[in-house]
Design a protein around this motif. Structure first.
Motif, PDB file in Angstrom:
ATOM      1  N   LEU A 148      46.187  26.439  33.777  1.00  0.00           N
ATOM      2  CA  LEU A 148      44.904  26.204  33.117  1.00  0.00           C
ATOM      3  C   LEU A 148      44.212  27.530  32.810  1.00  0.00           C
ATOM      4  O   LEU A 148      43.546  27.665  31.782  1.00  0.00           O
ATOM      5  N   CYS A 149      44.359  28.512  33.720  1.00  0.00           N
ATOM      6  CA  CYS A 149      43.751  29.821  33.458  1.00  0.00           C
ATOM      7  C   CYS A 149      44.398  30.479  32.252  1.00  0.00           C
ATOM      8  O   CYS A 149      43.726  31.124  31.435  1.00  0.00           O
ATOM      9  N   TYR A 166      50.658  40.557  26.493  1.00  0.00           N
ATOM     10  CA  TYR A 166      49.655  40.150  27.486  1.00  0.00           C
ATOM     11  C   TYR A 166      50.219  39.048  28.369  1.00  0.00           C
ATOM     12  O   TYR A 166      50.647  38.005  27.876  1.00  0.00           O
ATOM     13  N   SER A 167      50.208  39.283  29.681  1.00  0.00           N
ATOM     14  CA  SER A 167      50.782  38.309  30.608  1.00  0.00           C
ATOM     15  C   SER A 167      49.800  37.233  31.036  1.00  0.00           C
ATOM     16  O   SER A 167      50.206  36.199  31.567  1.00  0.00           O
ATOM     17  N   GLY A 168      48.515  37.469  30.835  1.00  0.00           N
ATOM     18  CA  GLY A 168      47.517  36.461  31.182  1.00  0.00           C
ATOM     19  C   GLY A 168      47.065  36.561  32.624  1.00  0.00           C
ATOM     20  O   GLY A 168      47.671  37.237  33.456  1.00  0.00           O
ATOM     21  N   PRO A 169      45.964  35.875  32.966  1.00  0.00           N
ATOM     22  CA  PRO A 169      45.354  36.015  34.295  1.00  0.00           C
ATOM     23  C   PRO A 169      46.249  35.610  35.450  1.00  0.00           C
ATOM     24  O   PRO A 169      46.203  36.225  36.513  1.00  0.00           O
ATOM     25  N   ARG A 170      47.100  34.594  35.255  1.00  0.00           N
ATOM     26  CA  ARG A 170      47.932  34.173  36.385  1.00  0.00           C
ATOM     27  C   ARG A 170      48.851  35.301  36.840  1.00  0.00           C
ATOM     28  O   ARG A 170      49.026  35.540  38.043  1.00  0.00           O
ATOM     29  N   PHE A 171      49.461  36.017  35.907  1.00  0.00           N
ATOM     30  CA  PHE A 171      50.457  37.010  36.288  1.00  0.00           C
ATOM     31  C   PHE A 171      49.850  38.384  36.528  1.00  0.00           C
ATOM     32  O   PHE A 171      50.409  39.183  37.270  1.00  0.00           O
ATOM     33  N   LEU A 172      48.695  38.660  35.937  1.00  0.00           N
ATOM     34  CA  LEU A 172      47.951  39.848  36.348  1.00  0.00           C
ATOM     35  C   LEU A 172      47.469  39.682  37.788  1.00  0.00           C
ATOM     36  O   LEU A 172      47.434  40.644  38.556  1.00  0.00           O
ATOM     37  N   MET A 173      47.127  38.456  38.154  1.00  0.00           N
ATOM     38  CA  MET A 173      46.757  38.167  39.540  1.00  0.00           C
ATOM     39  C   MET A 173      47.944  38.398  40.473  1.00  0.00           C
ATOM     40  O   MET A 173      47.793  38.919  41.586  1.00  0.00           O
ATOM     41  N   ARG A 174      49.135  38.067  40.035  1.00  0.00           N
ATOM     42  CA  ARG A 174      50.340  38.297  40.825  1.00  0.00           C
ATOM     43  C   ARG A 174      50.583  39.797  41.030  1.00  0.00           C
ATOM     44  O   ARG A 174      50.908  40.239  42.134  1.00  0.00           O
ATOM     45  N   GLY A 200      44.342  45.839  29.940  1.00  0.00           N
ATOM     46  CA  GLY A 200      43.213  46.322  29.150  1.00  0.00           C
ATOM     47  C   GLY A 200      42.676  45.301  28.162  1.00  0.00           C
ATOM     48  O   GLY A 200      41.527  45.408  27.710  1.00  0.00           O
ATOM     49  N   LEU A 201      43.477  44.292  27.814  1.00  0.00           N
ATOM     50  CA  LEU A 201      43.012  43.261  26.882  1.00  0.00           C
ATOM     51  C   LEU A 201      42.057  42.271  27.548  1.00  0.00           C
ATOM     52  O   LEU A 201      41.301  41.585  26.858  1.00  0.00           O
ATOM     53  N   CYS A 202      42.095  42.204  28.862  1.00  0.00           N
ATOM     54  CA  CYS A 202      41.212  41.286  29.586  1.00  0.00           C
ATOM     55  C   CYS A 202      39.793  41.826  29.556  1.00  0.00           C
ATOM     56  O   CYS A 202      39.544  42.958  29.972  1.00  0.00           O
ATOM     57  N   ASN A 203      38.843  41.022  29.074  1.00  0.00           N
ATOM     58  CA  ASN A 203      37.450  41.477  29.042  1.00  0.00           C
ATOM     59  C   ASN A 203      36.569  40.708  30.020  1.00  0.00           C
ATOM     60  O   ASN A 203      35.373  40.528  29.813  1.00  0.00           O
ATOM     61  N   ILE A 204      37.189  40.239  31.095  1.00  0.00           N
ATOM     62  CA  ILE A 204      36.537  39.654  32.280  1.00  0.00           C
ATOM     63  C   ILE A 204      35.408  38.679  31.955  1.00  0.00           C
ATOM     64  O   ILE A 204      34.312  38.761  32.479  1.00  0.00           O
ATOM     65  N   THR A 205      35.699  37.691  31.114  1.00  0.00           N
ATOM     66  CA  THR A 205      34.714  36.656  30.814  1.00  0.00           C
ATOM     67  C   THR A 205      34.625  35.604  31.919  1.00  0.00           C
ATOM     68  O   THR A 205      33.727  34.773  31.916  1.00  0.00           O
ATOM     69  N   LYS A 206      35.578  35.619  32.851  1.00  0.00           N
ATOM     70  CA  LYS A 206      35.626  34.710  34.002  1.00  0.00           C
ATOM     71  C   LYS A 206      35.925  33.256  33.622  1.00  0.00           C
ATOM     72  O   LYS A 206      35.745  32.355  34.444  1.00  0.00           O
ATOM     73  N   CYS A 207      36.398  33.029  32.408  1.00  0.00           N
ATOM     74  CA  CYS A 207      36.753  31.662  32.035  1.00  0.00           C
ATOM     75  C   CYS A 207      37.945  31.168  32.848  1.00  0.00           C
ATOM     76  O   CYS A 207      38.048  29.967  33.144  1.00  0.00           O
ATOM     77  N   CYS A 208      38.839  32.084  33.252  1.00  0.00           N
ATOM     78  CA  CYS A 208      39.998  31.688  34.071  1.00  0.00           C
ATOM     79  C   CYS A 208      39.534  31.199  35.442  1.00  0.00           C
ATOM     80  O   CYS A 208      40.011  30.180  35.955  1.00  0.00           O
ATOM     81  N   THR A 209      38.596  31.910  36.043  1.00  0.00           N
ATOM     82  CA  THR A 209      38.045  31.504  37.336  1.00  0.00           C
ATOM     83  C   THR A 209      37.355  30.152  37.218  1.00  0.00           C
ATOM     84  O   THR A 209      37.450  29.301  38.109  1.00  0.00           O
ATOM     85  N   ASP A 210      36.675  29.936  36.113  1.00  0.00           N
ATOM     86  CA  ASP A 210      35.863  28.733  35.920  1.00  0.00           C
ATOM     87  C   ASP A 210      36.698  27.461  35.932  1.00  0.00           C
ATOM     88  O   ASP A 210      36.222  26.404  36.356  1.00  0.00           O
TER      89      ASP A 210
END
Length: 247
Positions: A148-149, A166-174, A200-210
């Motif tokens: 979902l993230c 871009y690997s996305g939030p799940r794999f940057l988290m890994r 660097g493409l992540c602009n920390i909008t926190k939508c993944c956390t949400d």
């Protein structure tokens, strides 16, 4: 006591459409129960992916009234009985049919993250860590890979051409989890996060956390600290001296 609910469900592939259904709802049910009843009573060819029905396998991800959710964890009691409930597939990934999407992109990105590298000569069972180090990364181990993230991250949702970089939030988290591990001897994880996984493409909008059903603080506890470590290694003058001395 049961009632009749109005559902709109995506049917078909890319050229499909939203179709209207009236389905019985009973007390205590979740959206996945209603989709199963729709399958059993009106649409035997409805394609839907699911497994555990307990919020732990991540299979039944979809968008419910436009919000990415797990169908098995979305209770019907959260909606008014007069509401029209719209169920559509995750928008970021290629549509296979109905509510099923092709999430192979995520598995390709998972293979690109180098595995944990323990110290040479240290066998499994010989690892020794402080409890505080265990707890730092324990939160990220709760991930059920519902994606979902990944689905809600606008970097890949709205810009398909970013997917290769871009690997996305799940794999940057890994990557962040491994970089926090005191026994991991891969030295370039922050640099790899930036160069190979598109941090660097992540602009920390926190939508993944949400949208995370496990309430993992992906942005605050993984992505922002990882960005800070990248900046430290690249721009901190003291670390730069040590790095040049080592070289």
């Amino acid at each position: 006591m049961g009632y009749q609910a109005h559902f709109r469900v995506w049917r078909g592939a890319d050229d499909g459409e939203l179709r209207d259904y009236t389905v019985e709802v009973n007390e205590g049910e979740v959206v996945l129960d209603i989709i199963h009843r729709l399958q059993a009573t009106q649409c035997p060819d409805l394609a839907v992916r699911w497994n555990c029905k307990a919020g732990k396998c991540g299979s039944c991800s979809a968008e419910i009234n436009g919000r990415p959710r797990l169908m098995c964890m979305t209770r019907m009691s959260t909606f008014d009985r007069s509401d029209t409930i719209t169920v559509t597939p995750m928008r970021t990934f290629p549509l296979v049919k109905d509510l099923v999407t092709d999430v192979s992109y995520n598995y390709e990105k998972a293979r690109e993250v180098p595995a944990f590298q323990p110290p040479a000569g240290l066998e499994p069972g010989e690892y020794r860590m402080q409890q505080v180090d265990v707890q730092r990364s324990q939160e990220f181990r709760k991930c059920i890979e519902c994606f979902l993230c990944q689905n809600v991250c606008h970097v890949i949702r709205d810009h398909d051409d970013n997917k290769h970089a871009y690997s996305g939030p799940r794999f940057l988290m890994r990557v962040a989890e491994l970089d926090m591990h005191p026994l991991d001897e891969a030295e370039r994880r922050p640099e790899e996060a930036k160069e190979d996984h598109g941090l660097g493409l992540c602009n920390i909008t926190k939508c993944c956390t949400d949208v995370c059903p496990e309430n993992i603080h992906i942005t605050d506890n993984a992505l922002i600290p990882l960005k800070e470590r990248v900046a430290d290694r690249r721009y901190d003058p003291i670390l730069g001296l040590f790095r040049r001395k080592k070289e």
